[in-house]
Design a protein around this motif. Structure first.
Motif, PDB file in Angstrom:
ATOM      1  N   GLY A 389      86.599  45.120  -9.826  1.00 52.43           N
ATOM      2  CA  GLY A 389      86.856  45.971 -10.986  1.00 52.43           C
ATOM      3  C   GLY A 389      87.716  47.175 -10.654  1.00 52.43           C
ATOM      4  N   MET A 390      87.624  47.691  -9.431  1.00 52.91           N
ATOM      5  CA  MET A 390      88.518  48.762  -8.991  1.00 52.91           C
ATOM      6  C   MET A 390      89.927  48.199  -8.764  1.00 52.91           C
ATOM      7  N   GLN A 391      90.021  47.036  -8.140  1.00 51.61           N
ATOM      8  CA  GLN A 391      91.323  46.445  -7.870  1.00 51.61           C
ATOM      9  C   GLN A 391      92.084  46.159  -9.162  1.00 51.61           C
ATOM     10  N   MET A 392      91.376  45.624 -10.161  1.00 51.24           N
ATOM     11  CA  MET A 392      92.033  45.332 -11.444  1.00 51.24           C
ATOM     12  C   MET A 392      92.432  46.627 -12.165  1.00 51.24           C
ATOM     13  N   VAL A 419     100.007  44.904  -5.171  1.00 47.71           N
ATOM     14  CA  VAL A 419      99.231  46.138  -5.293  1.00 47.71           C
ATOM     15  C   VAL A 419      97.867  45.966  -4.620  1.00 47.71           C
ATOM     16  N   VAL A 420      97.369  44.727  -4.626  1.00 51.22           N
ATOM     17  CA  VAL A 420      96.132  44.391  -3.914  1.00 51.22           C
ATOM     18  C   VAL A 420      96.451  43.277  -2.925  1.00 51.22           C
ATOM     19  N   VAL A 479      93.159  47.608  -2.086  1.00 52.02           N
ATOM     20  CA  VAL A 479      94.310  48.196  -2.761  1.00 52.02           C
ATOM     21  C   VAL A 479      95.301  48.662  -1.697  1.00 52.02           C
ATOM     22  N   ASN A 480      96.554  48.341  -1.913  1.00 49.65           N
ATOM     23  CA  ASN A 480      97.638  48.641  -0.967  1.00 49.65           C
ATOM     24  C   ASN A 480      98.052  50.112  -1.093  1.00 49.65           C
ATOM     25  N   THR A 481      97.868  50.887  -0.028  1.00 54.64           N
ATOM     26  CA  THR A 481      98.168  52.331  -0.078  1.00 54.64           C
ATOM     27  C   THR A 481      99.669  52.617  -0.238  1.00 54.64           C
ATOM     28  N   HIS A 482     100.514  51.616  -0.047  1.00 57.28           N
ATOM     29  CA  HIS A 482     101.948  51.822  -0.273  1.00 57.28           C
ATOM     30  C   HIS A 482     102.226  52.170  -1.744  1.00 57.28           C
TER      31      HIS A 482
END
Length: 549
Positions: A389-392, A419-420, A479-482
């Protein structure tokens, strides 16, 4: 020395052995005893980690990273005693270890057999780790045997406890058997014969029950208790009725009223003495049964056909209601309803005071969850995203506010805007851990308790009342910090990170009434007498939302 209580079930499955074990442990704990509960599962999976939630319900995760049976969640919620990896074992894990030892030659050429090698391994698990987390000797170890007596898979476990009872001797172990006393509506009678047959079957295997817990839909008359006692060779006082309760948190009080804890102590030759301190449970039940209002929480998930798939989540929402003295009405919504042009998202979510998207795996339902998150963000409805749910929430923010139209997750396949993505390495409890996309699935995720550092001026820091937390994880994507800068420009703030600053743990929207996404599973640490702060705050936000409608 620790005393052992072996808990078995008969007649049918799903009689509530785990809930009974948790309730009994809570009652013994209320009398001042130190307790620990263990679950022995007969199936051949090494652990439930790779099993579908529809097969076995949720996977419960311990601080030390074990993927375990959902009953361990009951154990922790009722006792507050943190479960360990040593508290859940399966036939698969036992056979795996025995075969590894045989391949190494540890048995020195002996023929490896169920007796003694498998039964010895089961007994070793039962007797391991008999001190609590403070180093104090345990008073009672409760061992629940999964399945139903008569299942071929459970025979080695029954044989092991038969041997162990004999080895421990009188006063060191007892057996509690949970059975069904069905009500035949056409006859208007409760029938005791299934219980008699079940007790006869387990006694034939060498384990004679000392206490019988009889699940029934109607009160068990004294005459029927006497009949069960006579034919099952136990005192009438050891036949404990177990009627359905309005809440699982009323079960300890019901069992105490029927004399379960006192009868268990008598079976050990211990005088029960003064009544236990059950004020904790009476307060919980009073708050549950006398709420000052109701809030509706929409849970948008993919396993909503089986609520056991979200067992800890459901209970944590109840705990949030206890903290705010309100009833929580959970509305389970299939995320796939929101996919396609015909998805009636407004009709489903407008009646909700808050929206939650729980953890999950795989692409099915992902777009529906993203649509639900967009609805919550735009309508200013409190939103809580857990793990997936955070990733979405990050993907929704990237697409709709950061201008990254093709934002997605590599879990769903190759993507130009990951993004993930899969976490390939992280600092674990024993140093650097690495994973590959083509590796095994079982036991390879980021599992167990990890610390996180919170931004001092964040919403979550004010909720926790601290900037350093420890929470349990179960995921292989992050989640990708980029994309952090782009997401934060869109209003989604990274308010919690791993101590080394590499892994996002929490995101929030400060401009929203309540919008928090967490990579971990806070529901696993929530208890009725100690609700998790995030759930208490989330339900509090739902209360405020309901008063605005």
């Amino acid at each position: 020395m620790a005393r052992y209580i072996f808990i078995t079930g008969g007649v049918v499955s799903s009689l509530g052995k785990g809930l009974m074990a948790a309730s009994l442990a809570a009652l013994l704990q209320a009398r001042g005893y130190r307790v620990r509960i263990r679950k022995f599962d007969p199936y051949l999976n090494v652990d439930p980690g790779t099993m579908s939630p529809y097969q076995h319900g949720e996977v419960y995760v311990t601080d030390d990273g074990a993927e375990t049976d959902l009953d361990l969640g009951h154990y922790e919620r009722f006792t507050g005693v943190a479960a360990h990896q040593s508290d859940n074992v399966t036939s698969g894990r036992i056979y795996q270890q025995i075969i590894q030892r045989e391949r190494r030659g540890d048995y020195l050429g002996a023929t490896v057999q169920v007796v003694p090698h498998v039964t010895d391994a089961i007994k070793a698990f039962a007797q391991a780790d008999t001190v609590d987390d403070d180093g104090q000797e345990l008073d009672f170890v409760l061992c629940e045997i999964g399945g139903t007596v008569g299942d071929i898979e459970s025979l080695p476990f029954i044989e092991a406890i038969r041997q162990l009872k004999n080895e421990l001797g009188r006063g060191r172990s007892i057996s509690v058997h949970v059975t069904l006393v069905p009500y035949i509506a056409a006859a208007g009678e409760l029938k005791t014969k299934p219980t008699q047959h079940s007790v006869r079957e387990i006694a034939a295997l060498g384990v004679a029950p000392d206490v019988l817990v009889c699940r029934c839909e109607h009160p068990l008359p004294p005459s029927e208790r006497a009949k069960i006692a006579q034919f099952c060779n136990v005192p009438a006082s050891a036949v404990i009725p177990a009627l359905d309760a309005k809440s699982i948190y009323a079960v300890p009080l019901q069992y105490h009223a029927e004399g379960l804890d006192a009868e268990v102590l008598r079976a050990f030759g211990i005088e029960p003495g003064a009544s236990p301190d059950l004020s904790r449970w009476t307060e919980i039940v009073e708050r549950l049964f006398n709420p000052q209002g109701t809030v509706t929480i929409g849970v948008v998930g993919k396993y909503v056909g089986l609520q056991d798939a979200y067992k800890s989540l459901n209970e944590a929402l109840v705990h949030g209601g206890i903290a705010n003295r309100v009833k929580v009405d959970v509305r389970w919504i299939d995320a796939e309803l929101f996919e396609g042009e015909d998805g009636d998202i407004a009709g489903q979510l407008e009646p909700c005071d808050a929206i939650l998207v729980p953890g999950a795996f795989g692409e099915r339902g992902a777009e529906g969850k993203i649509a639900a998150i967009r609805f919550a963000r735009e309508r200013k409805i409190p939103y809580f995203g857990i793990c997936f749910g955070m990733q979405m929430a990050c993907i929704e923010g990237a697409r709709d506010l950061a201008g990254i139209a093709h934002a997605s997750s590599t879990e769903f396949g190759p993507t130009e805007e990951p993004v993930v993505g899969l976490i390939t390495e992280w600092m674990g409890r024993e140093g650097l851990e690495k994973r590959a996309a083509e590796g095994d699935l079982g036991g390879t995720m980021r599992l167990g308790a990890y610390e996180a550092s919170l931004a001092g001026n964040s919403v979550v820091a004010s909720i926790y009342g601290t900037t350093t937390i420890s929470e349990r994880h179960r995921h292989r994507y992050e989640v990708n910090t980029h994309y952090r800068e782009a997401l934060e420009k869109g209003g989604l703030v990274f308010s919690g990170l791993s101590p080394d600053g590499t892994l996002p743990e929490i995101v929030e929207r400060p401009d929203h009434p309540w919008f928090v996404g967490v990579q971990f599973h806070p529901e696993l640490k929530s208890k009725p007498f100690d609700p998790h702060p995030l759930f208490a705050s989330f339900i509090g936000a739902a209360v405020k939302q309901s008063r605005l409608v």
